[in-house]
Design an enzyme around this catalytic site. Sequence first.
Site, PDB file in Angstrom:
ATOM      1  N   ARG A  89       0.798  -1.222   0.000  1.00 14.10           N
ATOM      2  CA  ARG A  89       0.000   0.000   0.000  1.00 14.10           C
ATOM      3  C   ARG A  89       0.829   1.270   0.000  1.00 14.10           C
ATOM      4  O   ARG A  89       0.517   2.213  -0.729  1.00 14.10           O
ATOM      5  CB  ARG A  89      -0.918  -0.008   1.223  1.00 14.10           C
ATOM      6  CG  ARG A  89      -1.968  -1.063   1.106  1.00 14.10           C
ATOM      7  CD  ARG A  89      -2.796  -1.166   2.359  1.00 14.10           C
ATOM      8  NE  ARG A  89      -3.861  -2.144   2.147  1.00 14.10           N
ATOM      9  CZ  ARG A  89      -4.710  -2.528   3.069  1.00 14.10           C
ATOM     10  NH1 ARG A  89      -4.616  -2.037   4.295  1.00 14.10           N
ATOM     11  NH2 ARG A  89      -5.647  -3.414   2.800  1.00 14.10           N
ATOM     12  N   ARG A  99       1.299  -1.521   7.190  1.00 16.60           N
ATOM     13  CA  ARG A  99       0.558  -2.764   7.357  1.00 16.60           C
ATOM     14  C   ARG A  99       0.198  -3.345   5.992  1.00 16.60           C
ATOM     15  O   ARG A  99      -0.185  -2.616   5.090  1.00 16.60           O
ATOM     16  CB  ARG A  99      -0.725  -2.515   8.154  1.00 16.60           C
ATOM     17  CG  ARG A  99      -1.559  -3.766   8.338  1.00 16.60           C
ATOM     18  CD  ARG A  99      -2.752  -3.532   9.232  1.00 16.60           C
ATOM     19  NE  ARG A  99      -3.736  -2.627   8.676  1.00 16.60           N
ATOM     20  CZ  ARG A  99      -4.558  -2.935   7.678  1.00 16.60           C
ATOM     21  NH1 ARG A  99      -4.504  -4.128   7.098  1.00 16.60           N
ATOM     22  NH2 ARG A  99      -5.435  -2.056   7.242  1.00 16.60           N
ATOM     23  N   LEU A 111      -7.380  -7.461  10.355  1.00 15.45           N
ATOM     24  CA  LEU A 111      -8.381  -8.360  10.930  1.00 15.45           C
ATOM     25  C   LEU A 111      -7.678  -9.479  11.679  1.00 15.45           C
ATOM     26  O   LEU A 111      -8.072  -9.882  12.768  1.00 15.45           O
ATOM     27  CB  LEU A 111      -9.269  -8.930   9.821  1.00 15.45           C
ATOM     28  CG  LEU A 111     -10.002  -7.894   8.960  1.00 15.45           C
ATOM     29  CD1 LEU A 111     -10.907  -8.584   7.941  1.00 15.45           C
ATOM     30  CD2 LEU A 111     -10.830  -6.967   9.811  1.00 15.45           C
TER      31      LEU A 111
END
Lengths: 259, 638
Positions: free
Chosen positions: B331, B436, B442
Site C-alpha cells: 500500500r 501494514r 483483521l
Amino acid sequence: MKVRLKVWRQKNAESPGGFETYDTPDLNSNMSFLEMLDVVNEDLAGRGQEPIAFDHDCREGICGTCSLVINGKPHGPHRKVATCQTYMRSFKDGETIVVEPFRAKPFPLIRDLVVDRKSFDRIIQSGGFISVRTGSAPDANSTPVPKIHSDLAMDAAQCIGCGACVAACKNASAMLFVSAKVSHLGLLPQGQPERDRRVMAMVTTMDEEGFGSCTVTGSCEAVCPKAISLDFIARMNRDYGVALIKGEPRRNQASEGGA
Amino acid sequence: MATLNSNIPAGPLGQKWQKHKFNSKLINPANKRKHKIIVVGAGLAGGSASATLAELGYQVENFVFHDSPRRAHSIAAQGGINAAKNYQNDGDSVFRLFYDTIKGGDFRAREANVHRLAEVSVNIIDQCAAQGVPFAREYGGLLDNRSFGGAQVSRTFYARGQTGQQLLLGAYSALSRQIGLGAVTSRTHSEMLDLVVVDGHAKGIIVRNLKTGEITRHVGDAVVLATGGYGNVFNLSTYARGSNVTAIWRAYKRGACFANPCYTQIHPTCIPVSGDYQSKLTLMSESLRNDGRIWVPKKPGDRRSPQDIPELERDYYLERKYPSFGNLAPRDIASRAAKQVCDEGRGVGETGLGVYLDFSDAIQRLGEDKIRERYGNLFDIYHEITNESAYRTPMRIYPAVHYTMGGLWVDYNLMSNLPGLFVLGEANFSDHGANRLGASALMQGLADGYFVLPATIGNYLATQKPDQRPKTDHAAFKDAEHSTQSMVDRMLSMNGKRTAASFHKELGKILWDYCGMARTATGLKKALELLPELREEFWSNLRTPGNASEMNQSLEQAGRVADFIELGELLCLDALTREESCGGHFREEHQEDGECKRDDERFAHAAAWEFTGVGKTPVRNVEPLVYDEIKMATRSYK
C-alpha cells in the site's frame, strides 16, 4: 441546490415532539444526505441553535447505525442502500423533504432522530450464535460446506441490524431481522446442533420485546439496504414449526443454560 | 523516563510463544470468578477479548460508545483476513507470513510479536469457521483464498467484500452469548473519558453515558483498551466518523507511552475527494488490484476520456516500476507512486488527483459475470458515490488515510508501561511496523483478542488480589472524575464563535498538507507552529451548543477534536524526529530513486513518547528492535 426540511425534533422520550422546518444553505448535488444534515447542523450551531441529533458512523452502508425515515421511506428513496448512501442528486432543487426517526414501540426514542435499538441485541443474546468456546474449533476445512449453502447463508448474514424492516412494517415486526440470523446459522453444518433451540429462543425474545407479527406484506424487504429476502421468513417459519413439533424446550424451560 | 521492557521470551523464535504460554501464570477457576476486567471497545479485538475472557470465567464489563457492540469500524473491512494455512499448496508457511509481514512493515515491527501473529493466524480461521462465518468456498465445500497486496501467495480468506462485517458479527455473537449468560456486562452509549491510575496501576475508567450525560466511575483488576486507530486526526479518512483517539489519548496523558504515532497508512485505492463538504472517504478494497490494472496517461494534461487513450499512450506505472509485484505492490508504495504521477500532472478526473483502475482486460478475460461475483458490491458502492459504472469505464481512485500502525506501546504480553493496562488491535503499536499489509488488520485484532491476551493477562492478574481492589471513592477516581467534568463544563461554557467541526477540518488540512504522504523537515516545523495556535484558539473560541445532561453530539465531537489536536502535535513531532523514510513514513530528504531510505544505524527502534504536559515537549523513550532470525534488508518489490 437548496431544499426545505421538515425534521422531527424531540428533546427526549418524555417530552412531546414535533416537526420543525429548515431551509438549507446552498448544497452540492454530489453531497450525501448525511453531509447535507452536517451542513444544516453547522448552520444551526452558527446561529446558536441546537443541531439535529441523528445516528451515523461508517457512512458506507455497513455499520447499520444510520436510520431516518425520508419522505415516508426508511433509508430514503432508493432500494438496496442505507441513508448514508443516499445522495442529494436523488432530490429536486427546492423540494420539501420530511425526515423522521424509525418509529416502533421496541425502539424507544432518545432524541430527535435517534432511537434505541437494544431490543435487537437482546434477541441475538438469547440465541443468535453458535456455541463454540475459543480454542475448541476443529480445522476449518474439516467441515466442508456446499458452496450453494454457504452463499445463501452469506445472503442472510449480510443483515446490518439497522432496523429499517421494523420501521417499514405496519406491525413493527422484526421477522426479517430475526429470520436472517436464524437462516444464516441454520444453513450451515456448524449451526445444526442448536438449530431448534435457537429459533425457539429468538422468536420468544422477539415476542417479549414487543415486536409485532408478520403478515407478509413485504415492506421490510423493499426497504432493506441489503435486500434480505422475504424467503428467509418462510425458512424461519418452517424451522419454528419443526422445532415446535419436535418439542424443543422454549428458552425459559431449557434444562441447561446454553453454556 | 518510562521503563520499556518488551518482555520477549528467550529461546528460538519459533518456540517463544509456546514456551511463554507454558511459563505464563494460570489463575485457578475459583479465583478467575473474582477478577473483574474492564474492556473498552467491541470491534474485532475488544469483542473477541471480552467473549474469550468471559468464557474463561473472568467477570467482564464491556464499554462501547456505539448503541450496540456490533457497530465498531472493524465491520467496514472489506478484503479479507490472512492466515498461513497453505490450503492452496502454493508455498505458504507460518514463516513466510511472518517474513512478509516484517518486510511489509519495513523492518520496524517487533520480530517475536509478528511471529506469534503468524502462528495463531491458523487458529483464527478455525475459530471463525466454527462460529458460522460464511467464508467464500469452492464447489468442493472447502475454503477459497485470494491473494492480496504485498504477498505472492494466496492466503487471504474472505466473505465477499464484507469480510470485516462477517468476522465482527462472529465476535459479536460470541460476545452476545456471554452477555446472555450474564458473564459479560455490556454498557452501550458509554464513552470512556479517563483512565484511573491507582499507585501506578490502571484500575478503572471514567465513563460518560451519551444518552443521559451521567458521568460514572468503574473499577477493575485490569483495563483493556481496544478502541481502534486514530486516522480521523486527518479529518478526511476511510474511518467511521465516530472513530477517535480519546480513550488511548487520555491513557497517554495518564502515563501510558504512545509509540510511533507518525506511522500512518495511506491506502492507495479510495474514491477521490470531490468537494469540501465531504465528511469521509470511501475505500475500494485492495482486492480490486488482483484484477484491475492501474494506469495514467503518459502525457501530462491529457484530458481525453480513458477509452480514447490508446494502449501505447498509457502508463501502467506499477507494472513498469515493480515488475515482480506489479499492481499488487504494498500500500505505501502504491500510494506514493500515485501521488508521484499526479504531481507530474498526469492525474485524471476533474481535480487531477486520481488514477485509473481499469477492469476492461479482466472483463475480457473472465467475463462480466465473474467480475460481478468477485467485486459486485464494490462496483455498486462506486456507482452510488460517483454515478459511474466501473463495468464500462475505469474507476478513478486516489490514496486516503486508512489505518494507523502507531498506538500505545505494549510489551509481549500486550501490557503497556502502565501495569494493568492492556492495549489490543489497532490501538497498540506492535505488529505492523511502519506499514501494514492488506488483510493483516483483521488477523491482528482477532489474534490479540481470541488468543494472545487470554493467555498473557494471567501474568498480571496473578500479582493482584481481587479483594484488595481499590474502591471507587479512592482519591484517584475522584480526581479523574473531576477532571473529566471540568473539561466537559469548559467546552460548554466557552461560548466562542467556531464549532468543533470547523476546528477538525482545519486540523485535517494542516496534517494532510504537512504530514501526509510525503513529509519534509520544513513542512513539519511549519505544522508544529500552526498546531499550538490551533489548540489555543480551540480553547478560547469554541462554541458547543446544548447542555451536559442529555444526548449532546456536539459535546461528544468537541471532546474528540480536542484530543485530535493534541495528538496532531505529537504526530508531527514524531515524524520530524524520525529522520529516515520507512513504510508509510516518507521523508523527502531520505530517499533513493523515489523509494524509502531507512537509517538502521539511528532508527532501528520504536519511539515511545511519554506525556509531560499539554504544550510541553514529551520525552522520547526508545525500544531497540533486535532481529535474531532475519536480516534487515532493503525492501524491494521490483
